[in-house]
Design a protein around this motif. Sequence first.
Motif, PDB file in Angstrom:
ATOM      1  N   PHE A 179       0.890  -1.153   0.000  1.00  0.00           N
ATOM      2  CA  PHE A 179       0.000   0.000   0.000  1.00  0.00           C
ATOM      3  C   PHE A 179       0.925   1.198   0.000  1.00  0.00           C
ATOM      4  O   PHE A 179       1.845   1.272   0.815  1.00  0.00           O
ATOM      5  N   ALA A 180       0.705   2.140  -0.934  1.00  0.00           N
ATOM      6  CA  ALA A 180       1.701   3.200  -1.152  1.00  0.00           C
ATOM      7  C   ALA A 180       1.062   4.589  -1.115  1.00  0.00           C
ATOM      8  O   ALA A 180       0.957   5.254  -2.142  1.00  0.00           O
ATOM      9  N   PRO A 181       0.611   5.028   0.038  1.00  0.00           N
ATOM     10  CA  PRO A 181      -0.055   6.331   0.103  1.00  0.00           C
ATOM     11  C   PRO A 181       0.930   7.496   0.108  1.00  0.00           C
ATOM     12  O   PRO A 181       2.109   7.331   0.441  1.00  0.00           O
ATOM     13  N   SER A 182       0.431   8.654  -0.263  1.00  0.00           N
ATOM     14  CA  SER A 182       1.201   9.897  -0.145  1.00  0.00           C
ATOM     15  C   SER A 182       0.693  10.645   1.080  1.00  0.00           C
ATOM     16  O   SER A 182      -0.522  10.800   1.232  1.00  0.00           O
ATOM     17  N   PRO A 183       1.601  11.103   1.937  1.00  0.00           N
ATOM     18  CA  PRO A 183       1.167  11.784   3.171  1.00  0.00           C
ATOM     19  C   PRO A 183       0.766  13.242   2.923  1.00  0.00           C
ATOM     20  O   PRO A 183       1.388  14.168   3.408  1.00  0.00           O
ATOM     21  N   THR A 184      -0.301  13.414   2.154  1.00  0.00           N
ATOM     22  CA  THR A 184      -0.737  14.769   1.796  1.00  0.00           C
ATOM     23  C   THR A 184      -2.101  15.105   2.396  1.00  0.00           C
ATOM     24  O   THR A 184      -2.688  16.120   2.031  1.00  0.00           O
ATOM     25  N   GLY A 185      -2.600  14.245   3.257  1.00  0.00           N
ATOM     26  CA  GLY A 185      -3.907  14.507   3.868  1.00  0.00           C
ATOM     27  C   GLY A 185      -4.335  13.281   4.641  1.00  0.00           C
ATOM     28  O   GLY A 185      -3.598  12.289   4.689  1.00  0.00           O
ATOM     29  N   PRO A 186      -5.518  13.333   5.244  1.00  0.00           N
ATOM     30  CA  PRO A 186      -5.976  12.180   6.028  1.00  0.00           C
ATOM     31  C   PRO A 186      -6.365  11.013   5.121  1.00  0.00           C
ATOM     32  O   PRO A 186      -6.858  11.229   4.016  1.00  0.00           O
ATOM     33  N   LEU A 187      -6.118   9.794   5.582  1.00  0.00           N
ATOM     34  CA  LEU A 187      -6.580   8.629   4.833  1.00  0.00           C
ATOM     35  C   LEU A 187      -8.091   8.543   4.953  1.00  0.00           C
ATOM     36  O   LEU A 187      -8.646   8.720   6.032  1.00  0.00           O
TER      37      LEU A 187
END
Length: 283
Positions: free
Chosen positions: A11-19
């Motif tokens: 899982f490869a999210p970008s930390p640019t806001g809340p999940l």
Amino acid sequence: MAFGAVRRTRFAPSPTGPLHLGHAFAALTAARLADPGEFLLRIEDIDRSRCRPEWEAAIHEDLRWLGLDWPQPVMRQSDRLPAYRAALDRLAGMGLLYPCRCRRADIAAALSAPQEGMIGPDGPIYPGTCRGRAMEDAGPDDAIRLDVRRAFERLGFDRIGFHDEAVLPGQRHDLTAEDFIAGVGDVVLARRGMGTSYHLSVIVDDAAQGITLVTRGKDLFDSTYIHALLQALLDLPQPLYHHHRLIRDAAGKRLAKRDDARAIRSYREAGLTPAEVCGLVGL
Ligand code: GLU
């Protein structure tokens, strides 16, 4: 997947806001499809102007709350710039890259003829204004693009493709070179001031982490052709793909990071259990 290979997803999210719920679905899907193999977390933080440490901490917290676990250390793309540089250097050595100084407005102006208004996975198809420029001319304000016609010529391929276990399993999804050139165009591999791009980083890292199954939303299906081309050029192994459904709001719109009401944290604070959040996304 080679016989005996461990199935590994990420899982490869970008930390640019809340999940939000869409991320919960994506992360849980990746973890379930890894079982009994390995599920990894990767932080996609190449866009330093939009990423925040507090969002990164929140990703860990929300995923743990959902009951997920992953091996340490977690790969962060901001630590991987030398690997992206090496991939770019290799492509440049093949004569496939050129620096591009065009801004969005230049591209829009060049495309003002109505028949040229095609939209690819990354937006309007680049008209090729800078294609003749040499890499030696690259300035700090330039993006770096891949000359896709040359890339296909170099490979000697007339099409590129991949397998998806969710969308028409057992069948290869192919895009011809001509359709790629017309409908995707010369993709940006290094964004201005960033030294890389989503497309380049994701294929370099999936290979470095030995990812065998890439799970991601259907909205990225067309981007996978770009990834397949880059994997072929860089001799990287091609994973299997699983493009899953998207979680939409009541109006049918895809959830966005700014959609705070659907943030996992909001459900948590409202007293829902992880199982109830799984239920909300149909798992
Ligand atoms: N960072 C990308 C996103 O958040 C990852 C997409 C992918 O799995 O390749 O959409």
